[in-house]
Design a protein around this motif. Structure first.
Motif, PDB file in Angstrom:
ATOM      1  N   THR A 134     -50.627 -15.055   0.341  1.00 25.76           N
ATOM      2  CA  THR A 134     -51.518 -15.223  -0.812  1.00 25.76           C
ATOM      3  C   THR A 134     -51.617 -13.906  -1.572  1.00 25.76           C
ATOM      4  O   THR A 134     -51.810 -12.845  -0.973  1.00 25.76           O
ATOM      5  CB  THR A 134     -52.927 -15.648  -0.353  1.00 25.76           C
ATOM      6  N   LYS A 135     -51.493 -13.992  -2.880  1.00 28.42           N
ATOM      7  CA  LYS A 135     -51.613 -12.829  -3.756  1.00 28.42           C
ATOM      8  C   LYS A 135     -52.819 -13.037  -4.675  1.00 28.42           C
ATOM      9  O   LYS A 135     -53.069 -14.153  -5.153  1.00 28.42           O
ATOM     10  CB  LYS A 135     -50.344 -12.653  -4.593  1.00 28.42           C
TER      11      LYS A 135
ATOM     12  N   ASP B 208     -54.505  -0.414  -0.148  1.00 27.43           N
ATOM     13  CA  ASP B 208     -53.628  -0.216   1.011  1.00 27.43           C
ATOM     14  C   ASP B 208     -52.536  -1.275   1.021  1.00 27.43           C
ATOM     15  O   ASP B 208     -52.597  -2.271   1.741  1.00 27.43           O
ATOM     16  CB  ASP B 208     -54.453  -0.284   2.306  1.00 27.43           C
ATOM     17  N   LEU B 209     -51.498  -1.042   0.209  1.00 28.31           N
ATOM     18  CA  LEU B 209     -50.438  -2.039   0.095  1.00 28.31           C
ATOM     19  C   LEU B 209     -49.608  -2.155   1.368  1.00 28.31           C
ATOM     20  O   LEU B 209     -48.899  -3.145   1.562  1.00 28.31           O
ATOM     21  CB  LEU B 209     -49.533  -1.713  -1.105  1.00 28.31           C
ATOM     22  N   ALA B 210     -49.707  -1.141   2.240  1.00 26.22           N
ATOM     23  CA  ALA B 210     -49.016  -1.250   3.528  1.00 26.22           C
ATOM     24  C   ALA B 210     -49.607  -2.362   4.372  1.00 26.22           C
ATOM     25  O   ALA B 210     -48.996  -2.809   5.347  1.00 26.22           O
ATOM     26  CB  ALA B 210     -49.100   0.078   4.279  1.00 26.22           C
ATOM     27  N   GLY B 211     -50.795  -2.835   3.997  1.00 30.37           N
ATOM     28  CA  GLY B 211     -51.443  -3.909   4.737  1.00 30.37           C
ATOM     29  C   GLY B 211     -51.067  -5.302   4.263  1.00 30.37           C
ATOM     30  O   GLY B 211     -51.716  -6.279   4.649  1.00 30.37           O
ATOM     31  N   MET B 212     -50.033  -5.412   3.431  1.00 32.33           N
ATOM     32  CA  MET B 212     -49.598  -6.737   2.977  1.00 32.33           C
ATOM     33  C   MET B 212     -49.312  -7.658   4.159  1.00 32.33           C
ATOM     34  O   MET B 212     -48.691  -7.264   5.138  1.00 32.33           O
ATOM     35  CB  MET B 212     -48.304  -6.627   2.150  1.00 32.33           C
ATOM     36  N   ALA B 213     -49.756  -8.901   4.039  1.00 31.37           N
ATOM     37  CA  ALA B 213     -49.489  -9.905   5.064  1.00 31.37           C
ATOM     38  C   ALA B 213     -48.448 -10.927   4.603  1.00 31.37           C
ATOM     39  O   ALA B 213     -47.894 -11.661   5.430  1.00 31.37           O
ATOM     40  CB  ALA B 213     -50.781 -10.622   5.446  1.00 31.37           C
ATOM     41  N   THR B 214     -48.190 -11.008   3.313  1.00 33.05           N
ATOM     42  CA  THR B 214     -47.193 -11.954   2.811  1.00 33.05           C
ATOM     43  C   THR B 214     -45.850 -11.687   3.485  1.00 33.05           C
ATOM     44  O   THR B 214     -45.398 -10.547   3.574  1.00 33.05           O
ATOM     45  CB  THR B 214     -47.045 -11.824   1.284  1.00 33.05           C
TER      46      THR B 214
ATOM     47  N   THR C 279     -35.517 -11.502 -21.335  1.00 34.41           N
ATOM     48  CA  THR C 279     -35.282 -11.185 -22.747  1.00 34.41           C
ATOM     49  C   THR C 279     -34.929 -12.431 -23.555  1.00 34.41           C
ATOM     50  O   THR C 279     -34.654 -12.340 -24.751  1.00 34.41           O
ATOM     51  CB  THR C 279     -34.159 -10.133 -22.886  1.00 34.41           C
ATOM     52  N   GLY C 280     -34.943 -13.576 -22.887  1.00 33.92           N
ATOM     53  CA  GLY C 280     -34.676 -14.840 -23.563  1.00 33.92           C
ATOM     54  C   GLY C 280     -35.919 -15.680 -23.778  1.00 33.92           C
ATOM     55  O   GLY C 280     -35.826 -16.811 -24.265  1.00 33.92           O
ATOM     56  N   GLY C 281     -37.084 -15.138 -23.396  1.00 32.80           N
ATOM     57  CA  GLY C 281     -38.331 -15.851 -23.662  1.00 32.80           C
ATOM     58  C   GLY C 281     -39.095 -16.316 -22.446  1.00 32.80           C
ATOM     59  O   GLY C 281     -40.222 -16.809 -22.574  1.00 32.80           O
ATOM     60  N   GLU C 282     -38.510 -16.179 -21.247  1.00 33.19           N
ATOM     61  CA  GLU C 282     -39.266 -16.532 -20.052  1.00 33.19           C
ATOM     62  C   GLU C 282     -40.239 -15.409 -19.696  1.00 33.19           C
ATOM     63  O   GLU C 282     -40.081 -14.265 -20.138  1.00 33.19           O
ATOM     64  CB  GLU C 282     -38.316 -16.823 -18.877  1.00 33.19           C
ATOM     65  N   LEU C 283     -41.236 -15.739 -18.885  1.00 34.99           N
ATOM     66  CA  LEU C 283     -42.309 -14.796 -18.575  1.00 34.99           C
ATOM     67  C   LEU C 283     -42.402 -14.592 -17.063  1.00 34.99           C
ATOM     68  O   LEU C 283     -42.218 -15.528 -16.297  1.00 34.99           O
ATOM     69  CB  LEU C 283     -43.645 -15.318 -19.105  1.00 34.99           C
ATOM     70  N   ALA C 284     -42.711 -13.347 -16.672  1.00 35.23           N
ATOM     71  CA  ALA C 284     -42.766 -13.036 -15.247  1.00 35.23           C
ATOM     72  C   ALA C 284     -43.978 -12.190 -14.905  1.00 35.23           C
ATOM     73  O   ALA C 284     -44.429 -11.365 -15.709  1.00 35.23           O
ATOM     74  CB  ALA C 284     -41.493 -12.301 -14.817  1.00 35.23           C
ATOM     75  N   ALA C 285     -44.487 -12.398 -13.708  1.00 35.86           N
ATOM     76  CA  ALA C 285     -45.560 -11.586 -13.147  1.00 35.86           C
ATOM     77  C   ALA C 285     -44.989 -10.793 -11.971  1.00 35.86           C
ATOM     78  O   ALA C 285     -43.905 -11.098 -11.466  1.00 35.86           O
ATOM     79  CB  ALA C 285     -46.711 -12.476 -12.677  1.00 35.86           C
ATOM     80  N   VAL C 286     -45.731  -9.781 -11.539  1.00 37.96           N
ATOM     81  CA  VAL C 286     -45.362  -8.986 -10.361  1.00 37.96           C
ATOM     82  C   VAL C 286     -46.540  -9.028  -9.397  1.00 37.96           C
ATOM     83  O   VAL C 286     -47.667  -8.710  -9.784  1.00 37.96           O
ATOM     84  CB  VAL C 286     -45.021  -7.534 -10.740  1.00 37.96           C
ATOM     85  N   ALA C 287     -46.289  -9.401  -8.144  1.00 38.81           N
ATOM     86  CA  ALA C 287     -47.375  -9.651  -7.196  1.00 38.81           C
ATOM     87  C   ALA C 287     -47.373  -8.632  -6.064  1.00 38.81           C
ATOM     88  O   ALA C 287     -46.487  -8.652  -5.200  1.00 38.81           O
ATOM     89  CB  ALA C 287     -47.268 -11.072  -6.638  1.00 38.81           C
ATOM     90  N   PHE C 288     -48.378  -7.756  -6.077  1.00 43.30           N
ATOM     91  CA  PHE C 288     -48.605  -6.799  -4.990  1.00 43.30           C
ATOM     92  C   PHE C 288     -49.836  -7.197  -4.175  1.00 43.30           C
ATOM     93  O   PHE C 288     -49.762  -7.446  -2.987  1.00 43.30           O
ATOM     94  CB  PHE C 288     -48.851  -5.387  -5.544  1.00 43.30           C
TER      95      PHE C 288
ATOM     96  N   ARG D 291     -54.783 -16.209  -9.019  1.00 41.61           N
ATOM     97  CA  ARG D 291     -54.527 -16.174  -7.573  1.00 41.61           C
ATOM     98  C   ARG D 291     -53.273 -16.999  -7.332  1.00 41.61           C
ATOM     99  O   ARG D 291     -53.125 -18.093  -7.892  1.00 41.61           O
ATOM    100  CB  ARG D 291     -55.724 -16.771  -6.831  1.00 41.61           C
ATOM    101  N   VAL D 292     -52.385 -16.494  -6.505  1.00 40.22           N
ATOM    102  CA  VAL D 292     -51.125 -17.186  -6.237  1.00 40.22           C
ATOM    103  C   VAL D 292     -51.009 -17.455  -4.745  1.00 40.22           C
ATOM    104  O   VAL D 292     -51.000 -16.528  -3.927  1.00 40.22           O
ATOM    105  CB  VAL D 292     -49.919 -16.347  -6.705  1.00 40.22           C
ATOM    106  N   GLU D 293     -50.957 -18.719  -4.391  1.00 40.50           N
ATOM    107  CA  GLU D 293     -50.796 -19.113  -2.988  1.00 40.50           C
ATOM    108  C   GLU D 293     -49.360 -19.586  -2.772  1.00 40.50           C
ATOM    109  O   GLU D 293     -48.860 -20.434  -3.518  1.00 40.50           O
ATOM    110  CB  GLU D 293     -51.790 -20.210  -2.641  1.00 40.50           C
ATOM    111  N   LEU D 294     -48.733 -19.026  -1.759  1.00 43.81           N
ATOM    112  CA  LEU D 294     -47.333 -19.299  -1.448  1.00 43.81           C
ATOM    113  C   LEU D 294     -47.285 -19.935  -0.061  1.00 43.81           C
ATOM    114  O   LEU D 294     -47.412 -19.249   0.960  1.00 43.81           O
ATOM    115  CB  LEU D 294     -46.531 -18.004  -1.480  1.00 43.81           C
TER     116      LEU D 294
END
Length: 369
Positions: free
Chosen positions: A143-144, A123-129, A106-115, A196-199
């Motif tokens: 990797t998202k 099939d989100l149960a198959g997440m490998a992260t 709420t102060g101006g920063e920005l966020a994403a949500v990675a599923f 694409r987000v690589e972690l």
């Protein structure tokens, strides 16, 4: 709350003005526009006031989302992401995490949500992260894909595996090991900042791990996605309203064979069906938001129903609107041309049509006993 909602819708109208087409063609919303709206609470207007939010009800926030959707689905997608990030932290974080992170949103920063991941979409149960503890730190590795707002984000709310359960980590995009690559020329919501987000073994303090680590993955994702599905559904209502207005004006003013298009029965049918689609989607969203606001146990299936109905109606409605407007609506950046592309994505994200149907079928079977 009506006065607040009116002020917020006016702010969005003034901010977007006639820039939506330009943003769509450029594939980018100016970052100062997003930060400005974020700092005024617009992007996560439902967040609790004690954390700096505006505290809108789900119903009022839905109408704000729909209004944004009539103007610019890319901006609406940013609103969905920011709101889902705030809701996830508000629901799963401890008091210190809520104060810290929601206050930044709420102060101006920005966020994403990675599923989603290369091997885990529906099939989100198959997440490998993996999100694992290592002493006083956590390590996030995976990797998202197709993460909305990631190209703009200061940080990403990452869902991943944690032992036999799931976990959620807040990952700054500036952290070593984080690589964000923008999706080139996406079909729809082109200015939504998809990436694409690589972690790569990202090491963070343990305080970046939300307080629910180890809980069932399905529970974590379902609670977060309920917010996202409602937001997407209301955004689809906005697209339907934009298409309805464009078709009504065009059909009333465009003449063919000596009379307005509206007087041709086959064209009038398109307008009638578009009106019915908008009304049906709105009613489904209103019911779902009432369930959400009331904390009803029906809020999950209600949100799935709203998303399924609204997304399908938006995709069919945008196609119908394009048929009536023909070349007048086919120019790049036209509100109907944008809706035609944007609506198709809505049938895929936050649970595809098929996943929604499976969930609704299981709910119907359960309710029947």
């Amino acid at each position: 709350m009506t006065v607040v909602l009116d002020a917020l819708t006016a702010l969005v109208t003034d901010t977007v003005a006639d820039a939506a087409s330009e943003w769509d063609v450029a594939g980018e919303i100016p970052i100062d526009v997003l930060r400005g709206l974020g700092a005024k609470g617009v992007l996560c207007a439902e967040a609790n006031p004690k954390f700096g939010g505006l505290g809108l009800s789900g119903t009022d926030n839905g109408e704000l989302t729909a209004h944004t959707g009539t103007l610019c689905s890319s901006l609406r997608s940013v609103m969905t992401s920011q709101g889902m990030a705030a809701w996830t932290i508000q629901r799963f974080g401890d008091q210190a995490q809520r104060t810290r992170y929601i206050g930044r949103l709420t102060g101006g920063e920005l966020a994403a949500v990675a599923f989603s991941e290369p091997g885990a979409g529906s099939d989100l149960a198959g997440m490998a992260t993996e999100i694992r503890r290592d002493g006083d730190d956590i390590v996030v590795h995976g990797t998202k894909t197709w993460i909305t707002v990631a190209a703009y984000a200061d940080w990403i709310v990452v869902f991943g595996r944690h032992g036999s359960g799931g976990a959620i980590a807040v990952v700054p995009t500036s952290a070593p090991g984080v690589r964000v690559t923008r999706v080139a020329d996406p079909l729809g919501c082109r200015a939504g900042g998809h990436a694409r987000v690589e972690l790569d073994r990202v090491r963070l303090p343990a305080e970046n791990l939300l307080a629910v680590a180890g809980q069932p993955m399905l529970m974590l994702t379902t609670i977060a996605l309920t917010y996202g599905r409602l937001s997407v559904a209301w955004g689809c209502v906005g697209m339907l309203r934009a298409c309805l207005t464009a078709v009504a004006r065009h059909a009333a003013n465009r003449e063919q064979f000596g009379k307005p298009l509206l007087r041709h029965q086959l064209v009038a049918r398109h307008l009638a069906e578009l009106y019915a689609a908008e009304r049906t989607a709105t009613f489904a969203c209103e019911q779902a938001s009432r369930s959400w606001d009331g904390g009803s146990p029906e809020q999950v299936p209600a949100s799935v129903l709203a998303k399924h109905v609204a997304a399908g109606n938006a995709a069919r409605g945008a196609a119908s609107a394009m048929q009536v407007l023909a070349s007048a609506g086919a120019a790049g950046g036209h509100v109907v041309e944008r809706a035609y592309r944007d609506a198709k994505l809505m049938e895929i994200i936050e649970g595809s049509n098929e996943i929604c149907q499976l969930i609704l079928a299981e709910h119907a079977a359960s309710a029947a006993g």
